[in-house]
Design a protein around this motif. Sequence first.
Motif, mmCIF file in Angstrom:
data_model
loop_
_atom_site.group_PDB
_atom_site.id
_atom_site.type_symbol
_atom_site.label_atom_id
_atom_site.label_comp_id
_atom_site.label_asym_id
_atom_site.label_seq_id
_atom_site.Cartn_x
_atom_site.Cartn_y
_atom_site.Cartn_z
ATOM 1 N N UNK A 63 0.945 -0.946 0.182
ATOM 2 C CA UNK A 63 -0.029 0.158 0.011
ATOM 3 C C UNK A 63 0.947 1.278 -0.077
ATOM 4 N N UNK A 64 0.569 2.248 -0.958
ATOM 5 C CA UNK A 64 1.485 3.410 -1.060
ATOM 6 C C UNK A 64 1.117 4.141 0.297
ATOM 7 N N UNK A 65 2.195 4.854 0.862
ATOM 8 C CA UNK A 65 2.238 5.493 2.155
ATOM 9 C C UNK A 65 0.746 6.304 2.415
ATOM 10 N N UNK A 66 0.656 7.158 1.321
ATOM 11 C CA UNK A 66 -0.465 8.094 1.393
ATOM 12 C C UNK A 66 -1.801 7.365 1.565
ATOM 13 N N UNK A 67 -1.987 6.137 1.164
ATOM 14 C CA UNK A 67 -3.260 5.428 1.381
ATOM 15 C C UNK A 67 -3.202 4.451 2.685
ATOM 16 N N UNK A 68 -2.222 4.309 3.067
ATOM 17 C CA UNK A 68 -2.311 3.525 4.256
ATOM 18 C C UNK A 68 -2.832 4.213 5.786
ATOM 19 N N UNK A 69 -3.997 4.644 5.662
ATOM 20 C CA UNK A 69 -4.796 5.293 6.776
ATOM 21 C C UNK A 69 -6.073 4.644 6.855
ATOM 22 N N UNK A 70 -6.754 4.802 8.228
ATOM 23 C CA UNK A 70 -8.096 4.105 8.409
ATOM 24 C C UNK A 70 -8.858 4.779 7.324
ATOM 25 N N UNK A 71 -9.643 3.956 6.485
ATOM 26 C CA UNK A 71 -10.453 4.169 5.413
ATOM 27 C C UNK A 71 -9.921 4.081 4.250
ATOM 28 N N UNK A 72 -8.615 3.715 4.055
ATOM 29 C CA UNK A 72 -7.945 3.336 2.928
ATOM 30 C C UNK A 72 -8.224 2.044 2.315
ATOM 31 N N UNK A 73 -9.203 1.577 2.685
ATOM 32 C CA UNK A 73 -9.489 0.202 2.074
ATOM 33 C C UNK A 73 -9.711 -0.070 0.646
#
Length: 133
Positions: A63-73
């Motif tokens: 997962x790209x770092x910018x997408x590795x957040x809650x909600x980044x499913x």
Amino acid sequence: MTTHDEYVSVRYLVDDVQAATDFYTTHLGFTLNSSAAPAFADVVRGRLRLLLSGPASSGARATPKEAAVPGGNRIHLTYEDLDGEIARLRSAGLSFRSEVVSGPGGRQILLADPAGNLIELFQPARHSGGKHN
């Protein structure tokens, strides 16, 4: 054991695989399907297979770092020939958001839809006895 094609799979990136497993199985009626904690576990409820990927898992590493957040499913689509699918999509002019990443459960690569939503293309590892994790 149910095969991958009988489930709808969704991957959630989590900080603590065991805590997430306990939450879903204790509070929301999921049952444990398999565990490779602390990296990965999957829980099922009906036809939903929830893939719980910790920071060390191949799913999180892809997962790209910018997408590795809650909600980044992302949705999770299974293929028998991942390399063939990648070649087909690249020949159609599509580009990927990650390289292929391998782990004990299989190989995956991420594609983004026109809005930036991630789609995981996944090829399960072949295990003796026909079981896929």
